[in-house]
Scaffold this active site. Sequence first.
Site, mmCIF file in Angstrom:
data_model
loop_
_atom_site.group_PDB
_atom_site.id
_atom_site.type_symbol
_atom_site.label_atom_id
_atom_site.label_comp_id
_atom_site.label_asym_id
_atom_site.label_seq_id
_atom_site.Cartn_x
_atom_site.Cartn_y
_atom_site.Cartn_z
ATOM 1 N N HIS A 14 0.843 -1.195 0.000
ATOM 2 C CA HIS A 14 0.000 0.000 0.000
ATOM 3 C C HIS A 14 0.880 1.247 0.000
ATOM 4 O O HIS A 14 2.096 1.182 0.170
ATOM 5 C CB HIS A 14 -0.973 0.012 1.197
ATOM 6 C CG HIS A 14 -0.337 0.236 2.534
ATOM 7 N ND1 HIS A 14 -1.063 0.490 3.669
ATOM 8 C CD2 HIS A 14 0.956 0.266 2.928
ATOM 9 C CE1 HIS A 14 -0.253 0.651 4.688
ATOM 10 N NE2 HIS A 14 0.976 0.521 4.274
ATOM 11 N N CYS A 33 5.946 6.140 4.615
ATOM 12 C CA CYS A 33 4.755 5.399 4.156
ATOM 13 C C CYS A 33 4.107 6.073 2.957
ATOM 14 O O CYS A 33 3.198 5.524 2.338
ATOM 15 C CB CYS A 33 3.737 5.268 5.288
ATOM 16 S SG CYS A 33 4.367 4.300 6.650
ATOM 17 N N HIS A 39 4.954 0.155 -0.348
ATOM 18 C CA HIS A 39 5.754 -0.801 0.417
ATOM 19 C C HIS A 39 4.824 -1.903 0.891
ATOM 20 O O HIS A 39 3.606 -1.743 0.878
ATOM 21 C CB HIS A 39 6.429 -0.103 1.601
ATOM 22 C CG HIS A 39 5.435 0.514 2.543
ATOM 23 N ND1 HIS A 39 4.908 1.765 2.335
ATOM 24 C CD2 HIS A 39 4.825 0.016 3.640
ATOM 25 C CE1 HIS A 39 4.024 2.037 3.274
ATOM 26 N NE2 HIS A 39 3.943 0.987 4.092
ATOM 27 N N HIS A 41 3.523 -5.197 3.538
ATOM 28 C CA HIS A 41 3.404 -5.673 4.915
ATOM 29 C C HIS A 41 2.975 -7.125 4.886
ATOM 30 O O HIS A 41 2.245 -7.549 3.980
ATOM 31 C CB HIS A 41 2.331 -4.897 5.686
ATOM 32 C CG HIS A 41 2.697 -3.477 5.964
ATOM 33 N ND1 HIS A 41 3.617 -3.123 6.923
ATOM 34 C CD2 HIS A 41 2.265 -2.323 5.408
ATOM 35 C CE1 HIS A 41 3.730 -1.804 6.951
ATOM 36 N NE2 HIS A 41 2.929 -1.287 6.033
ATOM 37 N N HIS A 79 -1.536 -10.481 -1.724
ATOM 38 C CA HIS A 79 -0.639 -10.177 -2.841
ATOM 39 C C HIS A 79 -1.210 -9.136 -3.788
ATOM 40 O O HIS A 79 -1.018 -9.210 -5.000
ATOM 41 C CB HIS A 79 -0.237 -11.458 -3.582
ATOM 42 C CG HIS A 79 0.742 -12.267 -2.790
ATOM 43 N ND1 HIS A 79 0.351 -13.102 -1.764
ATOM 44 C CD2 HIS A 79 2.080 -12.326 -2.822
ATOM 45 C CE1 HIS A 79 1.413 -13.646 -1.215
ATOM 46 N NE2 HIS A 79 2.487 -13.199 -1.839
ATOM 47 N N GLU A 129 -0.035 -4.933 11.753
ATOM 48 C CA GLU A 129 0.625 -4.492 10.527
ATOM 49 C C GLU A 129 2.116 -4.797 10.625
ATOM 50 O O GLU A 129 2.763 -5.207 9.664
ATOM 51 C CB GLU A 129 0.378 -3.000 10.352
ATOM 52 C CG GLU A 129 0.979 -2.390 9.118
ATOM 53 C CD GLU A 129 0.953 -0.865 9.216
ATOM 54 O OE1 GLU A 129 0.381 -0.223 8.341
ATOM 55 O OE2 GLU A 129 1.518 -0.327 10.186
#
Length: 143
Positions: A14, A33, A39, A41, A79, A129
């Site tokens: 995200h 972010c 990036h 998670h 994914h 997260e």
Amino acid sequence: MFRVTRRYRFAASHRLHCAQLSDERNQQLYGKCNNPYGHGHNYEVEVSAWGPLNASGRAVDAERLDELVNRQVLEPFGHRNLNADVKSFEHVVPTSENLAVEICRRLKENWSGAFPGEWPKLDRVRIAETARNIFEVKAHEIE
Ligand code: NI
């Protein structure tokens, strides 16, 4: 009454970016972010339901819950790029708070299909997260 929690995992990417704000303000708000290419998670999602024991000595049919979570959460989110691939994040910043709300809403909307009886009820959704950031929302607080 029992509260039963099952844990699931999925990986997704995200970018935290609010279209109404300037690039500079986004950078201040979200820091790294906000990096343009996003990036990833490894999200851990815990889904809790509660209810009385049934005749089989269980409170929640785990297979039904797994089927629901797979269909509503793991398949559509796993994914994926949450910003680009999930319609509900087209105009909503995919923070983990908003992700928890969206997951909870999906489960709530489809709950009676998986669990047609009075019990169990969806209680809460919790998302980790990272090891240090955990977000929890209660189903009755979501419309
Ligand atoms: Ni992130």
